[in-house]
Design an enzyme around this catalytic site. Sequence first.
Site, mmCIF file in Angstrom:
data_model
loop_
_atom_site.group_PDB
_atom_site.id
_atom_site.type_symbol
_atom_site.label_atom_id
_atom_site.label_comp_id
_atom_site.label_asym_id
_atom_site.label_seq_id
_atom_site.Cartn_x
_atom_site.Cartn_y
_atom_site.Cartn_z
ATOM 1 N N ASP A 294 41.190 36.992 33.789
ATOM 2 C CA ASP A 294 40.208 36.705 34.396
ATOM 3 C C ASP A 294 39.369 37.128 35.351
ATOM 4 O OD1 ASP A 294 39.857 34.248 34.679
ATOM 5 O OD2 ASP A 294 41.655 33.794 35.686
ATOM 6 N N GLU A 297 38.226 39.766 31.090
ATOM 7 C CA GLU A 297 37.562 38.829 29.811
ATOM 8 C C GLU A 297 36.186 38.498 31.021
ATOM 9 O OE1 GLU A 297 41.098 36.647 27.609
ATOM 10 O OE2 GLU A 297 39.938 35.590 29.535
ATOM 11 N N TYR A 377 38.605 27.207 38.094
ATOM 12 C CA TYR A 377 39.373 27.647 39.603
ATOM 13 C C TYR A 377 39.063 28.215 40.571
ATOM 14 C CZ TYR A 377 44.734 27.224 39.596
ATOM 15 O OH TYR A 377 46.100 27.025 40.306
ATOM 16 N N GLU A 378 39.401 28.581 42.167
ATOM 17 C CA GLU A 378 38.430 29.152 42.516
ATOM 18 C C GLU A 378 39.834 30.322 43.299
ATOM 19 O OE1 GLU A 378 37.536 26.611 42.361
ATOM 20 O OE2 GLU A 378 35.068 26.843 42.764
ATOM 21 N N TYR A 379 39.447 31.917 43.164
ATOM 22 C CA TYR A 379 40.038 32.781 43.814
ATOM 23 C C TYR A 379 39.257 32.894 44.872
ATOM 24 C CZ TYR A 379 42.315 32.436 39.077
ATOM 25 O OH TYR A 379 42.719 31.825 38.571
ATOM 26 N N ASP A 577 48.793 62.214 43.659
ATOM 27 C CA ASP A 577 48.518 62.167 44.012
ATOM 28 C C ASP A 577 48.723 60.734 43.270
ATOM 29 O OD1 ASP A 577 46.121 60.896 44.758
ATOM 30 O OD2 ASP A 577 44.970 61.394 43.440
HETATM 31 CU CU CU Z 1 47.092 27.392 39.285
#
Ligand code: CU
Length: 631
Positions: A294, A297, A377-379, A577
């Site tokens: 996600d 792409e 889908y939501e994130y 670092d």
């Molecule tokens: Cu899921």
Amino acid sequence: MAHPLDPLSADEIRHVAATLRDCKGAGTHWRFASIDLVEPAKDELAADPDGIPRAAEAICWDTTDGQAFRARVALPAGDVTAWEHLPGLQPNMTVDEWHECDEMLRSHPAVIEALARRGIADMSRVLTDVWAYGAALVPARYTGLRIGWSDVWERASPDGNPYAHHITGLHPVVDLNRMELLELEDDWAEGGPDRPGVMGEYLPGLVPMAPREVSPLQVQQPAGVSFTLDDRLLRWQNWELRLGFNWREGLVLHTVGFRDAGRLRPIAHRMSFAEMIVPYRDATPDHYRRTAFDIGEWGLGFMTTSLELGCDCLGEIRYLDAVLHDSRGEPRTVRNAVCIHEEDDGILWKHVDERSGAAVRRSRRLVISFHVTVANYEYLVYWRFYQDGNIECEVRATGVMVTSYFPAGHQPATGALVDQRTYAPYHQHFIVARLDLDIDGEPNTVSAVESRALPVSDSNPHGLALITQETPLRTESDGRQDVSWESQRSWKVASSRSVNSLGGRPAYKLAPGGSFPPLIDESSPAFQRAEVIAHSLWVTPYAAAERWPCGEFPNLSAADHGLPVWTTHDRPIEDTDVVLWHVFGLHHITRPEDWPVMPVDRTSFWLKPWGFFDRNPALDVPPSPHGTSAR
Ligand SMILES: [Cu+2]
């Protein structure tokens, strides 16, 4: 004047696209996959932040021959300082392609005919959803094309859930450069299973139930907020950080520090999500190609949606817009893309003493969030800063799960039944957080800290003794770490230079909370493209060019060109670092309660001070003004 870390403005984006059209002929038949700020390297920023010239990088390609290029453009001059051919590489997918592909497919006679055979005539209720591929799954005859494959869905009514009714067995395969249907996979057979009656709605009016009663709950801050936002520089309760944003990672937190006794102490140079890998663990024809990247792409920034006061965020809110662009290089603004606000967080600390009574402090946290919608889908991403020096990063997954239907008696074992003859395939959401930590600046050393029970002995007659063992991670192969139930392993990132008042090295610990094993055969193409999922932590020495753990171009990739390649030389990571790559997420064993819209599932990790302060850094938090006890 823009700060060197400020995202590109709309004018800058327009200027870059126009320059490449004029100087490189990137005109009508070209697309811009990304136009982004070239962030100054760490040493440049440290040396002279005011003297850094701005520059942009664009990835673009000619759709007539599929050849992609990387351009550098100096700003504001508009000189093209680099023009690199990227043979054989496919840039990220663009929102424009998604829409244009949907339009093309919904008006294509073959698709219309396939749907008519299934009794579907109203194309206004049909939605297609093109996905990117992994190279190993692309038929050999299409190798080298910018190819995508698609699902087809039907809404039950004009505003019905777009992802509730899968046209199982129907999958267009498309050439996105010519925007052509290459073939239409269609397993429809006379007398085959009819589509099940499914209740897949979530909007009031479509849901067959009355809303429950809930009384109002309001958040008020009559005296305003206790943070300040100076352009993109955010200050709150000793915390100080700068907010960035780009098409790929979405929100980026720069130069995070904590003001301690008048001194701003660095904690992180840069924190963001560098990749998200979502393999669907279902080998059936409808789902075997479904491995989403996600971030690489599609881009979390490109997928960011506007937030609404009172719904997405409650209380006194400050918003930041995000300026992105379409595939023609035209700027596009996402209003209210990032939300900044304070939240009450229950109790911070408390003790009740017989003599002096109760001393209680309420905890407050600063939340910086953004939401992305990736098709179904939501994130929801939340970075939370606390008064005691903790940082929490939480992701909530919600939206509509992918489902398909099956003939009676033939439910695949690789998913959960969620409705009539409808199942949701099991899948995993792996998120890779890139944490460029600078605990009290550089250099730092990362150690694995494990708990061990000592055996019963003369000095431990009751078997009670518990110790911790600290193992410094010296090279990148040591840096590949996994979560451990047995030893309660966590990772300590300590300054190599400074010393706290107790004689220890100031440190922060990465406390994992959402990691899980990949549970996948290493020969699987999905694993080959994302070897990063094999471990919960990778540690590398900072290198400005190392940003994408599965490679810069995961679209149509065959292998992981990121972390597994960088770490082959097993570089030293001690006293240097360091960059931590933490893999966490959700192992999504689907369930009926996730249907038809999924209540949020949560995953998180914490960064907690560990000897960074000399004592509880929240001793100075005042009592609540309205408490009956003033202590
Ligand atoms: Cu899921």
